[in-house]
Design an enzyme around this catalytic site. Structure first.
Site, short mmCIF file in Angstrom:
data_model
loop_
_atom_site.label_atom_id
_atom_site.label_comp_id
_atom_site.label_asym_id
_atom_site.label_seq_id
_atom_site.Cartn_x
_atom_site.Cartn_y
_atom_site.Cartn_z
N LYS A 24 0.74 -1.28 0.03
CA LYS A 24 0.17 -0.12 0.07
C LYS A 24 0.96 1.28 -0.01
O LYS A 24 0.54 2.30 -0.37
CB LYS A 24 -0.77 -0.21 1.18
CG LYS A 24 -2.02 -1.13 0.96
CD LYS A 24 -3.02 -0.94 1.94
CE LYS A 24 -4.08 -1.97 1.51
NZ LYS A 24 -3.59 -3.60 1.96
C1 LIG Z 1 -4.28 -4.55 1.09
C2 LIG Z 1 -3.39 -5.64 1.06
C3 LIG Z 1 -3.75 -6.82 0.19
C4 LIG Z 1 -4.84 -6.85 -0.63
O1 LIG Z 1 -5.01 -5.67 -1.76
P1 LIG Z 1 -6.37 -5.12 -2.38
O2 LIG Z 1 -6.09 -3.98 -3.33
O3 LIG Z 1 -7.26 -4.69 -1.19
O4 LIG Z 1 -7.01 -6.42 -3.20
C5 LIG Z 1 -2.98 -7.89 0.04
N1 LIG Z 1 -1.88 -8.23 0.61
C6 LIG Z 1 -1.47 -7.15 1.69
C7 LIG Z 1 -0.26 -7.49 2.53
C8 LIG Z 1 -2.33 -5.99 1.57
O5 LIG Z 1 -2.10 -4.92 2.87
#
Ligand SMILES: *Cc1c(COP(=O)(O)O)cnc(C)c1O
Length: 456
Positions: free
Chosen positions: A109
């Site tokens: 993120k």
């Molecule tokens: C947020 C997240 C996901 C999922 O991603 P999306 O965009 O919500 O599908 C997968 N792995 C980790 C470690 C995350 O923080």
């Protein structure tokens, strides 16, 4: 480039307005009016750094930020990553891992939120405005949002989390950020209480306007945009000319995989996107049957994917339903009213996307297997994607998106690998660092009072 709503009832917006608005006023999500075709550019983009490529890709979608400003925003956003490639690739036998966890909070993120924070600051400075971001987290995503805006002059952030119900590490990643504009609010209640308070605060429009409240939520178009970059970047690092690759994506809110879907629409040679979920399999069921049906959230060792309603799904739906805003609206209305809705199917729901659900045992087994074979520690989310990639028949080479550093999930690493621990320098010593947080009752008025006293 202008931006339109998936529900078709919002007048087109400029890029900057789309970023500041977040959610479209008609309740839909924003998408570019046309998808640029970059197929002819790909060969010329080989050899660019991540940052150079980001400027090229983003420029295709942005008409109202100068190239010079965009270059500067990209430079500061990725300057703090601890890998020169920003998102490096690593070979793992016949799979390739795309490591997306080299940002400040060790999760993918950061790639989007570092960019979004700097972009917001740029737009707010131009407009002489300010913004108070307020959000709720069950523990996992709060720190990336905080890291995206810490130290900014025109943005303050208030993050509510349920006191004592996040992991100690998750709380430390938030409360050790002691910048004046960061407010970690430990709420004496559950995550649902935090979300309820958030909803009611946003429902008070007078309060919301008076304090310039906003959200840095997962549906902001700029987040998708930043994520498109690493699909193209990793493709150019790994693929032969015109070779089609598959990407395996551990999925929760459908934001990450939607960026891959856009990259494919832009002409990147993508063979398949593997949508990998944990036991929360609403999306897997949809892609296998056409039926989108809400269930109960199950809590797993991959908390960032413990999601029943995927906030970015509507963007995919818009394309699946022939770019028909009315059809999107009635699908979403049916889902809200009845907890389920369907698309007509005649074969696969989407030729590009193959979905599979991986349970906890298989996730732990994959972590063990990869460690035994390659001495590489996967975080559990990444392991879901890797396990999915191994289970599906293979037509092309696969890049697995590695979405978090394993040191963020020490309990799961211990459970899978007993005795092996994953560490990261940025997490060591966190328990001795200065902290700041505010403990508040699970009460809307108490939170509002705090926000009104500390808002910019
Ligand atoms: C947020 C997240 C996901 C999922 O991603 P999306 O965009 O919500 O599908 C997968 N792995 C980790 C470690 C995350 O923080």
């Amino acid at each position: 480039m202008r931006y339109i709503s998936t529900r078709g009832e919002t007048a087109p917006l400029s890029f900057k307005d789309a970023v500041i608005t977040g959610l479209a006023p008609d309740g839909g999500l924003l998408l570019p009016e046309q998808v640029p075709d970059v197929a002819a550019e790909l060969a010329g983009w080989r050899g660019l750094s991540f940052q150079q490529l980001a400027v090229e890709v983003m420029s295709c979608f942005i008409g109202d930020v100068s190239r010079e400003d965009l270059t500067r925003i990209v430079q500061i956003s990725y300057g703090g990553f601890d890998a020169p490639e920003v998102t490096p690739v690593v070979g793992l036998g016949d799979l390739t891992l795309l490591e997306l966890f080299h940002g400040p909070t060790l999760a993918f993120k950061d790639v989007a939120l570092q960019f979004l924070g700097n972009l917001f600051e740029h737009i707010l400075t131009e407009r002489r405005e300010r913004l108070n971001v307020i959000g709720a987290t069950s523990g996992d995503t709060g720190s990336a949002a905080i890291a995206g805006v810490r130290g900014k002059d025109r943005i303050a952030i208030f993050v509510m989390y349920p006191q004592g119900r996040t992991s100690a590490l998750q709380e430390l990643q938030m409360i050790t950020v002691v910048d004046d504009n960061v407010h970690s609010l430990a709420i004496d209640g559950s995550f649902d209480d935090c979300q309820g308070i958030l909803k009611r605060i946003f429902g008070d429009l007078e309060f919301k306007q008076r304090f310039h409240l906003g959200a840095v939520n997962s549906v902001n178009w700029a987040r998708v945009l930043a994520q498109i970059v690493y699909y193209i970047y990793s493709y150019l690092l790994v693929a032969e000319e015109d070779e089609a690759l598959t990407f395996s994506v551990p999925t929760g809110n459908f934001g990450d995989i939607f960026a891959g879907f856009m990259a494919a629409r832009m002409g990147l040679p993508v063979d398949r996107l593997i949508l990998a979920t944990n036991e929360n399999d609403i999306l897997t069921n949809f892609f296998n049957t056409g039926r989108y049906r809400r269930g109960q959230v199950q809590f797993t060792i991959t908390p960032a994917m413990d999601i029943q309603v995927a906030s970015n799904f509507e963007r995919f739906l818009y394309y699946r339903l022939g770019e028909d805003g009315e059809a999107v609206k009635s699908f979403m209305q049916s889902f809200t009213d009845k907890g389920e809705a369907s698309v007509e199917v005649d074969g696969p729901v989407c030729d590009l996307i193959e979905a599979i659900s991986i349970d906890t045992d298989a996730t732990l087994a994959e972590m063990r297997e990869v460690y035994e074979r390659h001495r590489y520690v996967l975080d559990p989310h990444t392991a879901v994607g890797v396990a999915a990639a191994r289970r599906l028949p293979r037509q092309s080479r696969i890049i697995c998106l590695a979405t978090a550093h394993p040191a963020k999930f020490p309990e799961s690493v211990e459970r899978a690998l007993g005795g092996v621990s994953a560490t990261h320098p940025s997490l060591q010593g966190l328990d001795r660092a200065p902290t700041r947080r505010e403990v508040l009752p699970a009460d809307e008025e108490a939170v509002k009072r705090y926000v009104s006293e500390h808002a910019l």
